[in-house]
Design an enzyme around this catalytic site. Structure first.
Site, PDB file in Angstrom:
ATOM      1  CG  ASP A 172      -0.393  -0.320   2.509  1.00 32.20           C
ATOM      2  OD1 ASP A 172       0.842  -0.339   2.630  1.00 32.20           O
ATOM      3  OD2 ASP A 172      -1.166  -0.554   3.459  1.00 32.20           O
TER       4      ASP A 172
ATOM      5  CG  ASN B  74       7.891   1.072   8.755  1.00 34.49           C
ATOM      6  OD1 ASN B  74       8.711   1.150   7.853  1.00 34.49           O
ATOM      7  ND2 ASN B  74       6.820   0.321   8.665  1.00 34.49           N
TER       8      ASN B  74
ATOM      9  N   GLY C 279      -5.040   8.944   4.805  1.00 34.05           N
ATOM     10  CA  GLY C 279      -6.099   9.414   5.684  1.00 34.05           C
ATOM     11  C   GLY C 279      -5.646  10.432   6.710  1.00 34.05           C
TER      12      GLY C 279
END
Length: 490
Positions: free
Chosen positions: A241, A299, A409
Site C-alpha cells: 500500500d 516506519n 487518511g
C-alpha cells in the site's frame, strides 16, 4: 457516476478496506469510492489471524458495486499492507489463515535469526530495516514452532497475492511487497536465494516476482459471474500500500513524503538503495517502489496510538471527534508533554491511554489525564518524530528537503499537518487523501496505455487533487520544545 472505460482499485488495510473506481480523462483523474468494509484479526488456531475468505467476500461485493458504477471498467488490482502471508497447496487451497503481524509469535525471533546471519549482513544484503514482524521472522517462527506444513505447502503468497489468486487463479508474487519480506536482494527485485538457503527455508514456495503493471489474466468464471463482468482483467498494481501511495503522489525534487495512517511511513523516493553503516544504525529501510524506484524510509508508529486511545475513550463514553480538532487544541497550553511514538510499549498494549500516561510518568512529566491533553501530547510527539526522521534523511542522503507531502487518511488532520510544518520548519502539502488507491489506479491506467509513464500520470494527479498548504509557524517555540522531545526519544 464514473463514465466508461475505468479501473477498479481494491485497497485493504489492517482496519478497513475500500473499493474505488477511477477514470482518467484528458488532464483529470476522477475517483469514486463505491464500497467500504471493516477488517480485523480473529483469535484462530492459537494465533491472531485474518479471515481471508471474509475479506474476499467484501472485495467481491465492492467489485460488483464498482462494475455497476462503471460498466466499462476493464481491470482490477489489489493492494494491502506488507509482511503477512499464507501458504497454499498444489490445488491452490489455503492451508491456514494468515497470521497477523501483531501476533506475539515473533517475540525474540530476530535474535534467533541473528544467530544464523548477523544483523549487519542481513541489512547489507536486503536493505530492509529490522522490525520484529518482517516476513523473514514470521517464517522463521512458524518453522521453529513446527507449524509449517512441509508436505502440503506449494506456494507462499503475500496478502494481496492471496486475493489476486482468489480473483484469477494465478499464484504470483509482486516486487514492491516482496521487498518488505526482507528476503529480496537490496536494489534488485529478486529473491535472495543465498539467504533463503542459509535460513533453511524451502526455496520452491517463493513465487516469481512480477513488476507493477503485470497482467495476471481474467477473472475466475464464478467470480466474473458474481461481480457481473467477464471483461475485467487482473492487473497487478504496486501491491504494497505504501508503494501505491508513493506512486500516486506527484513528488518533485527536494520533496519527502509521509504516508500517514495507522503507520506513518516517512521517506524519499530514490533511484537506488542506501545500505551504509549509518543507514543501518538509524534502522532505515529500502523498499522497492514502482517503476525501478526505491522507497528510502522509516516506519513510525503513526495514528495507531491516537486511534487506540480514541477507541478506549469511546468505550468509556468520551467520543473525541477529529472534526474541528485543531480549533479545540488551540485553546490548550503549549507542549504539555511528549512521548516517543516508536516505544515498544505502544505496539500492542491492553490499554493505550494507560501506556501513554505510563510513559509520561516514567519520564517524570506531569500531564493531565484527559482526552484532549493526551491527544495533543500524541500529535505533538508525532510531529516531532517526523521532524527528527526528516533530519536524519537529509543527513543520510546528503540532500536538502524543502517540502513534505503528507498523504493518506492522516493528511485530513489539520492540527498534525500544521504541527509537522512547525516542527520540521518545512512547507507541508497535504493530500491526496486516497493516494494509495490513486497509485493503484495509475499503474493500471499506464498498463492500459492511457498514460505514457508515471511522470505523465503524476502530472494528472497534481491537477486533479490540489493539496492544502501549511507554512511553518512559531518555529522558535517548536525549536525550544524540540530539546524536551529529544530527551524522550533518546
Amino acid at each position: 457516476m464514473i463514465g466508461e472505460r475505468g479501473y477498479i482499485a481494491v485497497d485493504v488495510g489492517a482496519g478497513s478496506g475500500r473499493v474505488l473506481v477511477g477514470r482518467a480523462t484528458p488532464g483529470r483523474l476522477e475517483v469514486e469510492e463505491v464500497h467500504r468494509f471493516s477488517n480485523r484479526v480473529y483469535k484462530l488456531a492459537g494465533h491472531e489471524r485474518w479471515k481471508s475468505g471474509k475479506i474476499f467476500d467484501a472485495i467481491q461485493d465492492g467489485i460488483r458495486k464498482a462494475v455497476q458504477a462503471c460498466p466499462g471498467a476493464i481491470s482490477v488490482g489489489v493492494d494491502t499492507w506488507g509482511c503477512d502471508y499464507a501458504l497454499i497447496d498444489e490445488r491452490g487451497e489455503l492451508l491456514a489463515e494468515p497470521v497477523g503481524y501483531r501476533d506475539p509469535r515473533t517475540d525474540g525471533e530476530m535474535e534467533r535469526v541473528f544467530e544464523k546471519i548477523s544483523r549487519d549482513e542481513l541489512f547489507k544484503s536486503t536493505g530492509i530495516q529490522m522490525l520484529p514482524f518482517n516476513t523473514i521472522f514470521q517464517i522463521h517462527a512458524q518453522r521453529r514452532m513446527n507449524q509449517w506444513p512441509e508436505e502440503e505447502a506449494s506456494r507462499l503468497l503475500m496478502m494481496p497475492d492471496i486475493f489476486h489468486h482468489m480473483l484469477c487463479g494465478e499464484p504470483a508474487g509482486e516486487q514492491t511487497n516482496g521487498s518488505t519480506t526482507q528476503l529480496v536482494q537490496a536494489g534488485k527485485p529478486e529473491w535472495h536465494d543465498g539467504l533463503i538457503d542459509r535460513l533453511d527455508f524451502p526455496r520452491f514456495v517463493f513465487p516469481p516476482l512480477v513488476a507493477p503493471g503485470h497482467r495476471l489474466g481474467g477473472l475466475r468464471p464464478g467470480v466474473a459471474e458474481y461481480v457481473g463482468s467477464r471483461r475485467l482483467e487482473v492487473i497487478v498494481p504496486a501491491t504494497h500500500d505504501t508503494a501505491s501511495a508513493v506512486a500516486g503522489t506527484p513528488l518533485q525534487e527536494k520533496e519527502a513524503y509521509i504516508s500517514s495512517g495507522t503507520w506513518s511511513l516517512v521517506g524519499v523516493e530514490r533511484d537506488g538503495p542506501i545500505v551504509t553503516d549509518d543507514a543501518e544504525k538509524e534502522n532505515f529501510t529500502n523498499e522497492t517502489g514502482a517503476y525501478g524506484t526505491t522507497r528510502f524510509l522509516k516506519n513510525v508508529m503513526g495514528l495507531w496510538i491516537l486511534e487506540g486511545c480514541r477507541k478506549e475513550w469511546k468505550d468509556q463514553g468520551q467520543n473525541l471527534e477529529l472534526d474541528g480538532l485543531a480549533e479545540k487544541l488551540a485553546g490548550q497550553d503549549a507542549f504539555p508533554g511528549f512521548v516517543f511514538p516508536d516505544d515498544p510499549r505502544f505496539f500492542h498494549p491492553e490499554s493505550m491511554p494507560k501506556e501513554v500516561m505510563g510513559f509520561l510518568e516514567d519520564s517524570k512529566q506531569k500531564v493531565k489525564d484527559d482526552a484532549l491533553t493526551l491527544t495533543q501530547v500524541i500529535l505533538d510527539s508525532l510531529a516531532m518524530r517526523y521532524a527528527s526522521v526528516l533530519a536524519k534523511i537529509e543527513k543520510l542522503t546528503g540532500e536538502k528537503i524543502e517540502t513534505v507531502r503528507i498523504i493518506g487518511g492522516g493528511c485530513q488532520n489539520a492540527y498534525l499537518n500544521q504541527a509537522t510544518a512547525n516542527a520540521s520548519g518545512k512547507v507541508v502539502l497535504a493530500g491526496p487523501v486516497e493516494a494509495t488507491a490513486i497509485g493503484n489506479l495509475l499503474v493500471q491506467s499506464i498498463a492500459d496505455g492511457h498514460f505514457k509513464n508515471i511522470v505523465e500520470a503524476r502530472e494528472c494527479v497534481a491537477l486533479s487533487f490540489p493539496p492544502e498548504k501549511f507554512e511553518p509557524q512559531d518555529t522558535a517555540a517548536w525549536k525550544k520544545a524540540a530539546s524536551r522531545y529529544a530527551e524522550v526519544e533518546g
